[in-house]
Design a protein around this motif. Structure first.
Motif, PDB file in Angstrom:
ATOM      1  N   ILE A  40       0.871  -1.176   0.000  1.00 28.37           N
ATOM      2  CA  ILE A  40       0.000   0.000   0.000  1.00 28.37           C
ATOM      3  C   ILE A  40       0.909   1.227   0.000  1.00 28.37           C
ATOM      4  N   LEU A  41       0.636   2.153  -0.925  1.00 27.88           N
ATOM      5  CA  LEU A  41       1.426   3.375  -1.055  1.00 27.88           C
ATOM      6  C   LEU A  41       0.538   4.574  -0.779  1.00 27.88           C
ATOM      7  N   LYS A  42       1.167   5.637  -0.258  1.00 25.13           N
ATOM      8  CA  LYS A  42       0.406   6.827   0.098  1.00 25.13           C
ATOM      9  C   LYS A  42       1.168   8.075  -0.300  1.00 25.13           C
ATOM     10  N   ASN A  43       0.415   9.074  -0.761  1.00 25.59           N
ATOM     11  CA  ASN A  43       0.938  10.403  -1.061  1.00 25.59           C
ATOM     12  C   ASN A  43      -0.111  11.367  -0.531  1.00 25.59           C
ATOM     13  N   GLY A  44       0.138  11.972   0.634  1.00 24.96           N
ATOM     14  CA  GLY A  44      -0.889  12.791   1.273  1.00 24.96           C
ATOM     15  C   GLY A  44      -2.081  11.921   1.611  1.00 24.96           C
ATOM     16  N   ASP A  45      -3.267  12.334   1.175  1.00 23.54           N
ATOM     17  CA  ASP A  45      -4.473  11.539   1.408  1.00 23.54           C
ATOM     18  C   ASP A  45      -4.744  10.528   0.305  1.00 23.54           C
ATOM     19  N   HIS A  46      -3.897  10.485  -0.700  1.00 25.25           N
ATOM     20  CA  HIS A  46      -4.101   9.584  -1.835  1.00 25.25           C
ATOM     21  C   HIS A  46      -3.469   8.226  -1.533  1.00 25.25           C
ATOM     22  N   VAL A  47      -4.257   7.177  -1.706  1.00 26.33           N
ATOM     23  CA  VAL A  47      -3.813   5.827  -1.376  1.00 26.33           C
ATOM     24  C   VAL A  47      -4.015   4.921  -2.585  1.00 26.33           C
TER      25      VAL A  47
END
Length: 123
Positions: A40-47
């Motif tokens: 699982i990857l995250k950038n800010g609130d984007h998953v």
């Protein structure tokens, strides 16, 4: 209708190559187990979830009871209630949660273009 956290689950051919690609967009590993072919990857609130060899199509995923950081919400709409609401609206379900249970459960609908929509409650 409160659907909880949202992510896109991608069916990838090469987990490592996909992770490196999305890292160039600023995503960082958040959870998962690469030895089991998922991350699982995250950038800010984007998953986004990367899943190698686990399913055929990309999936829109909603997690009732979680925020975007996978933390339990104090109050939320149970997945079974969401399932009842969608069925009342005429949405056909590919799989259904057992409405006689409580806690974790999931169901899947398919949109008009064949995209799976997974409602996956972990709490």
């Amino acid at each position: 209708m409160q659907l909880g956290a949202f992510s896109v689950s991608l069916a990838v051919k090469d987990l490592e190559a996909s992770r490196k690609f999305y890292e160039k967009f600023g995503f960082k590993a958040f959870a998962g187990n690469p030895a089991q072919n998922w991350q699982i990857l995250k950038n800010g609130d984007h998953v986004i979830g990367l899943f190698q060899g686990m399913f055929e199509k990309n999936i829109l995923t909603f997690n009732p009871g979680w925020d975007q950081a996978a933390q339990k919400l104090g109050a939320f709409t149970d997945g079974r209630d969401l399932q009842r609401q969608l069925k009342a609206e005429g949405v056909a379900l590919m799989t259904e949660a057992d409405e006689a249970t409580t806690g974790p459960a999931s169901f899947i609908a398919v949109d008009p273009d064949g995209n799976p929509v997974l409602v996956d409650q972990h709490v």
